[in-house]
Design a protein around this motif. Structure first.
Motif, PDB file in Angstrom:
ATOM      1  N   UNK A   1       0.658  -1.419   0.200  1.00 43.30           N
ATOM      2  CA  UNK A   1       0.042   0.034  -0.035  1.00 43.30           C
ATOM      3  C   UNK A   1       1.438   1.114   0.070  1.00 43.30           C
ATOM      4  N   UNK A   2       0.812   2.912   0.667  1.00 40.54           N
ATOM      5  CA  UNK A   2       1.418   3.518   0.364  1.00 40.54           C
ATOM      6  C   UNK A   2       2.588   3.528   1.877  1.00 40.54           C
ATOM      7  N   UNK A   3       3.537   4.150   0.767  1.00 41.75           N
ATOM      8  CA  UNK A   3       4.386   3.740   1.676  1.00 41.75           C
ATOM      9  C   UNK A   3       4.834   5.632   1.241  1.00 41.75           C
ATOM     10  N   UNK A   4       5.421   5.732   2.409  1.00 47.67           N
ATOM     11  CA  UNK A   4       6.168   7.746   3.371  1.00 47.67           C
ATOM     12  C   UNK A   4       7.642   7.844   3.871  1.00 47.67           C
ATOM     13  N   UNK A   5       8.144   7.797   3.034  1.00 47.98           N
ATOM     14  CA  UNK A   5       9.740   8.336   3.747  1.00 47.98           C
ATOM     15  C   UNK A   5      10.339   9.452   3.907  1.00 47.98           C
ATOM     16  N   UNK A   6      10.805  10.424   4.856  1.00 46.59           N
ATOM     17  CA  UNK A   6      10.770  11.411   4.960  1.00 46.59           C
ATOM     18  C   UNK A   6      12.357  11.710   4.300  1.00 46.59           C
ATOM     19  N   UNK A   7      12.615  12.269   3.045  1.00 46.65           N
ATOM     20  CA  UNK A   7      14.093  11.969   2.595  1.00 46.65           C
ATOM     21  C   UNK A   7      15.322  12.934   3.414  1.00 46.65           C
ATOM     22  N   UNK A   8      15.214  13.257   4.609  1.00 49.35           N
ATOM     23  CA  UNK A   8      16.053  13.714   5.637  1.00 49.35           C
ATOM     24  C   UNK A   8      16.298  12.742   6.613  1.00 49.35           C
ATOM     25  N   UNK A   9      15.307  11.907   6.453  1.00 44.74           N
ATOM     26  CA  UNK A   9      15.277  10.719   7.716  1.00 44.74           C
ATOM     27  C   UNK A   9      16.373   9.400   6.670  1.00 44.74           C
ATOM     28  N   UNK A  10      17.455   9.729   5.930  1.00 45.52           N
ATOM     29  CA  UNK A  10      17.726   8.698   4.850  1.00 45.52           C
ATOM     30  C   UNK A  10      19.048   9.369   5.415  1.00 45.52           C
ATOM     31  N   UNK A  11      20.007   8.314   4.632  1.00 46.72           N
ATOM     32  CA  UNK A  11      21.672   9.070   5.111  1.00 46.72           C
ATOM     33  C   UNK A  11      21.842   9.081   2.912  1.00 46.72           C
ATOM     34  N   UNK A  12      23.027   9.917   2.598  1.00 47.77           N
ATOM     35  CA  UNK A  12      23.115  10.092   0.924  1.00 47.77           C
ATOM     36  C   UNK A  12      23.861   8.640   0.673  1.00 47.77           C
ATOM     37  N   UNK A  13      23.564   8.078  -0.025  1.00 49.93           N
ATOM     38  CA  UNK A  13      23.840   6.577  -0.645  1.00 49.93           C
ATOM     39  C   UNK A  13      24.639   6.763  -1.597  1.00 49.93           C
ATOM     40  N   UNK A  14      26.037   6.223  -1.118  1.00 45.06           N
ATOM     41  CA  UNK A  14      27.111   5.884  -2.028  1.00 45.06           C
ATOM     42  C   UNK A  14      26.897   5.061  -3.406  1.00 45.06           C
ATOM     43  N   UNK A  15      26.697   5.971  -4.590  1.00 46.42           N
ATOM     44  CA  UNK A  15      26.650   4.955  -5.504  1.00 46.42           C
ATOM     45  C   UNK A  15      27.950   4.348  -6.162  1.00 46.42           C
ATOM     46  N   UNK A  16      28.608   5.190  -6.148  1.00 48.56           N
ATOM     47  CA  UNK A  16      30.650   5.006  -7.194  1.00 48.56           C
ATOM     48  C   UNK A  16      31.174   4.597  -5.601  1.00 48.56           C
ATOM     49  N   UNK A  17      32.023   3.332  -5.611  1.00 41.93           N
ATOM     50  CA  UNK A  17      33.331   3.865  -4.972  1.00 41.93           C
ATOM     51  C   UNK A  17      34.576   4.734  -5.752  1.00 41.93           C
ATOM     52  N   UNK A  18      35.307   4.413  -4.353  1.00 37.54           N
ATOM     53  CA  UNK A  18      36.646   4.677  -5.059  1.00 37.54           C
ATOM     54  C   UNK A  18      37.631   4.431  -6.336  1.00 37.54           C
ATOM     55  N   UNK A  19      37.179   3.226  -6.899  1.00 31.69           N
ATOM     56  CA  UNK A  19      37.667   2.279  -7.897  1.00 31.69           C
ATOM     57  C   UNK A  19      36.780   2.823  -9.235  1.00 31.69           C
ATOM     58  N   UNK A  20      35.777   4.257  -9.288  1.00 32.31           N
ATOM     59  CA  UNK A  20      34.737   4.177 -10.254  1.00 32.31           C
ATOM     60  C   UNK A  20      33.848   2.976 -10.212  1.00 32.31           C
ATOM     61  N   UNK A  21      33.479   2.044  -9.730  1.00 37.22           N
ATOM     62  CA  UNK A  21      32.803   0.878  -9.772  1.00 37.22           C
ATOM     63  C   UNK A  21      31.249   1.378  -8.603  1.00 37.22           C
ATOM     64  N   UNK A  22      30.267   0.883 -10.029  1.00 38.13           N
ATOM     65  CA  UNK A  22      28.954   1.804  -9.327  1.00 38.13           C
ATOM     66  C   UNK A  22      28.384   0.439  -8.427  1.00 38.13           C
TER      67      UNK A  22
END
Length: 443
Positions: free
Chosen positions: A159-180
């Motif tokens: 059903x309806x799902x709700x999150x608050x953006x300020x309650x989430x941590x900015x996710x890592x999308x790229x490692x230091x070696x460039x791998x996604x």
């Protein structure tokens, strides 16, 4: 409509993975859509060709063919291009903390009663500070900057799902070696490969909140999401590919019917009764993603074994004939199959009854004098469905026996087994010559 099943080839599929694959396949087939098999094989250290081949073999055994196929290992340029777009938009920013520094921050936040969210310290670095860190040999990992507002979607299961953006941590999308990381590559694949519906485990619910913002930042439309409770074993423990928990490979080796497993997994977690189905098409007809609830389903091997037996008991001869021939069970005709299928728990047990009706066995002897009399009164052929009744009635009149004393010694001598199919059906298939030989050997 297009759905996807996206396993990582870091182990063999277990029943929990199979459930997700099956329900995606059924959802697509019910809507006339397409089923994409995507191997998430960017983890080069743990992904192997053998595991990839094993996943394909497991899905083929279950009967789940795919309409499209993709490998993430062949799409790195797509993830790199998406990352550059996010950088240009100011949504992907470099961070230079080491793993040890991040762990220290995490411990201090928890100690002070705060949630362990990334503090965005890297956003305060200017070009000179970044250059100085890189001169020290540090290479950045890259985080996605979340918008601090509400994130909502309607989940087809929850059903309806709700999150608050300020309650989430900015996710890592790229490692230091460039791998996604998965969070980026999965979004890019869903967007570029045209996935419209995503059915997966509820352990991805928080990921969905993040991925919705990434999709928006990349200019894509969000698919419809459905998150199911994760399947556990009978003790309530989670399943793991690494531990080999309830692998499809092991179930196949045990002789389980793939349609029994599919019938079981297609209804597990719904209020609908577990019934064996003789085809995947029959499962498609009854599929409704809205029937799945929020309670955690438990895999019950006893219940599955019972369903497997019920499936065999109703299986048509033409469905099993190719397998019987492949096993070298010459002369295993439809009459024999119909006589014995009601006593099978696994199809491999059919070989025993083939020996009983068409081959040689060692009779079990009880009361040889009685068996000698039984041999004397054995009716002449031709034999049919009434032969057993007529023979045992003659023995009853001649010996005064009845019940177990009348029937069990005959069954033991003729089949070598204390239990089994109805003797009225089995006796004509054994035939008079074989029956007489066994009675004389026993008597």
């Amino acid at each position: 409509m297009k759905v996807r099943f996206a396993p990582s080839p870091t182990g063999r599929l277990h029943v929990g993975n199979a459930r997700i694959a099956l329900l995606n396949w059924l959802w697509a087939r019910k809507a006339g859509g397409r089923f994409l098999l995507r191997l998430d094989d960017t983890d080069a250290e743990r992904s192997t060709a053998a595991f990839a081949a094993g996943i394909e073999a497991d899905l083929a055994w279950l009967g789940l063919g795919w309409d499209e196929f993709a490998r993430q290992s062949g799409r790195h340029e797509h993830y790199a291009a998406a990352a550059e777009r996010l950088k240009a938009a100011g949504r992907l920013y470099p961070c230079y903390e080491t793993a040890e520094e991040l762990e220290l921050k995490r411990r201090l936040q928890l100690k002070s009663g705060r949630p362990p969210l990334y503090d965005r310290e890297a956003l305060g670095l200017d070009a000179a500070a970044r250059a100085e860190l890189e001169a020290q040999g540090r290479r950045p990992h890259w985080r996605f900057r979340l918008e601090h507002g509400p994130i909502e979607w309607h989940d087809a299961v929850r059903g309806l799902q709700r999150f608050e953006g300020d309650k989430l941590s900015d996710p890592v999308l790229l490692r230091a070696d460039g791998r996604p990381l998965y969070t980026l590559s999965s979004v890019v694949d869903d967007l570029e490969l045209g996935v419209t519906h995503v059915l997966r485990g509820e352990d991805h619910v928080a990921n969905t909140a993040v991925q919705l913002q990434i999709l928006e930042a990349l200019g894509g439309a969000a698919p419809i999401f459905a998150h199911l409770p994760l399947l556990t074993d009978e003790k309530g423990q989670g399943l793991s590919k690494r531990l080999g928990s309830l692998s499809l490979e092991s179930l196949r080796e045990e002789g389980l019917e793939p349609l029994a497993l599919a019938s079981y997994l297609a209804r597990l977690g719904t209020p609908d009764p577990l019934e064996p189905r003789q085809s995947l098409e029959a499962l498609v007809e009854g599929f409704d993603v809205g029937r799945f609830g929020r309670a955690t389903p438990k895999y019950d091997p006893v219940e599955l074994a019972h369903l497997n037996a019920r499936l065999l008991h109703g299986m048509a001869y033409e469905s099993v004939r190719p397998w019987l021939e492949a096993q070298g069970l010459a002369g295993f005709d439809e009459a024999l199959w119909l006589a014995v299928r009601g006593n099978l728990a696994r199809r491999g047990e059919a070989a025993l009854w083939h020996r009983v009706a068409r081959g040689a066995i060692r009779p079990l002897v009880e009361e040889p004098d009685y068996l000698a009399e039984a041999a004397r009164l054995l009716p002449p052929e031709p034999w049919g469905g009434e032969t057993w009744r007529a023979w045992t009635e003659a023995l009853k009149q001649a010996t005064g026996r009845k019940g177990k004393a009348l029937f069990l010694p005959l069954r033991l001598a003729l089949t070598g087994q204390p239990h089994g199919p109805e003797m009225s059906e089995l006796l004509p298939l054994i035939g008079r010559e074989r029956a007489l030989e066994r009675l004389r050997a026993a008597g």
